[in-house]
Design a protein around this motif. Structure first.
Motif, PDB file in Angstrom:
ATOM      1  N   ILE A 125      -7.191   8.864  -0.372  1.00  0.00           N
ATOM      2  CA  ILE A 125      -7.753   9.073  -1.704  1.00  0.00           C
ATOM      3  C   ILE A 125      -8.455  10.428  -1.777  1.00  0.00           C
ATOM      4  O   ILE A 125      -8.297  11.168  -2.758  1.00  0.00           O
ATOM      5  N   GLU A 126      -9.197  10.784  -0.732  1.00  0.00           N
ATOM      6  CA  GLU A 126      -9.852  12.106  -0.691  1.00  0.00           C
ATOM      7  C   GLU A 126      -8.817  13.228  -0.764  1.00  0.00           C
ATOM      8  O   GLU A 126      -9.007  14.214  -1.486  1.00  0.00           O
ATOM      9  N   THR A 145      -7.915   3.707   3.553  1.00  0.00           N
ATOM     10  CA  THR A 145      -7.364   4.411   2.393  1.00  0.00           C
ATOM     11  C   THR A 145      -8.264   5.558   1.915  1.00  0.00           C
ATOM     12  O   THR A 145      -7.831   6.385   1.131  1.00  0.00           O
ATOM     13  N   LYS A 146      -9.497   5.596   2.386  1.00  0.00           N
ATOM     14  CA  LYS A 146     -10.453   6.609   1.911  1.00  0.00           C
ATOM     15  C   LYS A 146      -9.950   8.040   2.121  1.00  0.00           C
ATOM     16  O   LYS A 146     -10.054   8.885   1.241  1.00  0.00           O
ATOM     17  N   ASN A 178      -7.954   1.520  -2.863  1.00  0.00           N
ATOM     18  CA  ASN A 178      -9.204   1.312  -2.133  1.00  0.00           C
ATOM     19  C   ASN A 178      -9.393  -0.155  -1.733  1.00  0.00           C
ATOM     20  O   ASN A 178     -10.024  -0.447  -0.716  1.00  0.00           O
ATOM     21  N   SER A 179      -8.827  -1.066  -2.497  1.00  0.00           N
ATOM     22  CA  SER A 179      -8.969  -2.496  -2.196  1.00  0.00           C
ATOM     23  C   SER A 179      -8.227  -2.901  -0.917  1.00  0.00           C
ATOM     24  O   SER A 179      -8.430  -4.004  -0.408  1.00  0.00           O
ATOM     25  N   SER A 182       0.835  -1.208   0.000  1.00  0.00           N
ATOM     26  CA  SER A 182       0.000   0.000   0.000  1.00  0.00           C
ATOM     27  C   SER A 182       0.867   1.254   0.000  1.00  0.00           C
ATOM     28  O   SER A 182       0.542   2.245  -0.666  1.00  0.00           O
ATOM     29  N   CYS A 193      -6.454   4.893  -7.508  1.00  0.00           N
ATOM     30  CA  CYS A 193      -7.425   5.031  -6.406  1.00  0.00           C
ATOM     31  C   CYS A 193      -8.199   3.735  -6.183  1.00  0.00           C
ATOM     32  O   CYS A 193      -8.370   3.299  -5.042  1.00  0.00           O
ATOM     33  N   ASN A 194      -8.667   3.141  -7.252  1.00  0.00           N
ATOM     34  CA  ASN A 194      -9.418   1.888  -7.136  1.00  0.00           C
ATOM     35  C   ASN A 194      -8.567   0.773  -6.550  1.00  0.00           C
ATOM     36  O   ASN A 194      -9.038  -0.005  -5.722  1.00  0.00           O
ATOM     37  N   ASP A 235     -10.848   0.434   4.251  1.00  0.00           N
ATOM     38  CA  ASP A 235     -11.449   1.747   4.513  1.00  0.00           C
ATOM     39  C   ASP A 235     -10.426   2.810   4.910  1.00  0.00           C
ATOM     40  O   ASP A 235     -10.668   3.998   4.696  1.00  0.00           O
TER      41      ASP A 235
END
Length: 142
Positions: free
Chosen positions: A72-73, A68-69, A62-63, A37, A58-59, A66
């Protein structure tokens, strides 16, 4: 392994779709998910991504869960800040992050009212001090 990922990114500021696919595949299939990651997060900072590549990263990130949210934001906001002129809506959205990297970016483009907010609500003392100095400079030039 992490240093190999890092070496690749530092030597490839632009990557094509195949290179990105292979990089992400190697990372996501690595048994050390923390290292994997981190290697993916590094892409945001070291590679100039197209919109499609950004979505793909991002996708993939995201795997990992949570947690990682927020990353990503933040990266989505930084990307938006770099692409669009700073307006009050984006500024207010950025202020909610309370993140020194984002607030430092705001310092470059903030108007007088926005600088005033940064003097009070800046993410750290350095941001608040720079905002104060920039505000004084702007007022003196008027």
């Amino acid at each position: 392994r992490y240093s190999t990922f890092n070496y690749f990114l530092k030597n490839h500021t632009l990557i094509n779709g195949q290179q990105l696919n292979e990089y992400l595949s190697l990372a996501i299939n690595d048994e050390d998910k923390t290292m994997a990651s981190s290697a993916i997060i590094d892409i945001f900072n070291l590679v100039e991504l197209t919109d499609n590549q950004f979505s793909q990263v991002c996708n993939t990130l995201n795997s990992f869960g949570d947690w990682t949210k927020k990353i990503i934001e933040k990266q989505t906001l930084l990307r938006e800040l770099k692409k669009k002129p700073l307006n009050n809506e984006i500024f207010e959205k950025a202020m909610q992050f309370k993140d020194p990297i984002i607030h430092n970016f705001l310092l470059k483009y903030a108007d007088l009212n926005q600088l005033e907010k940064l003097t009070i609500l800046g993410a750290n003392k350095s941001i608040r001090n720079v905002a104060t100095q920039k505000m004084k400079q702007l007022k003196n030039s008027i």
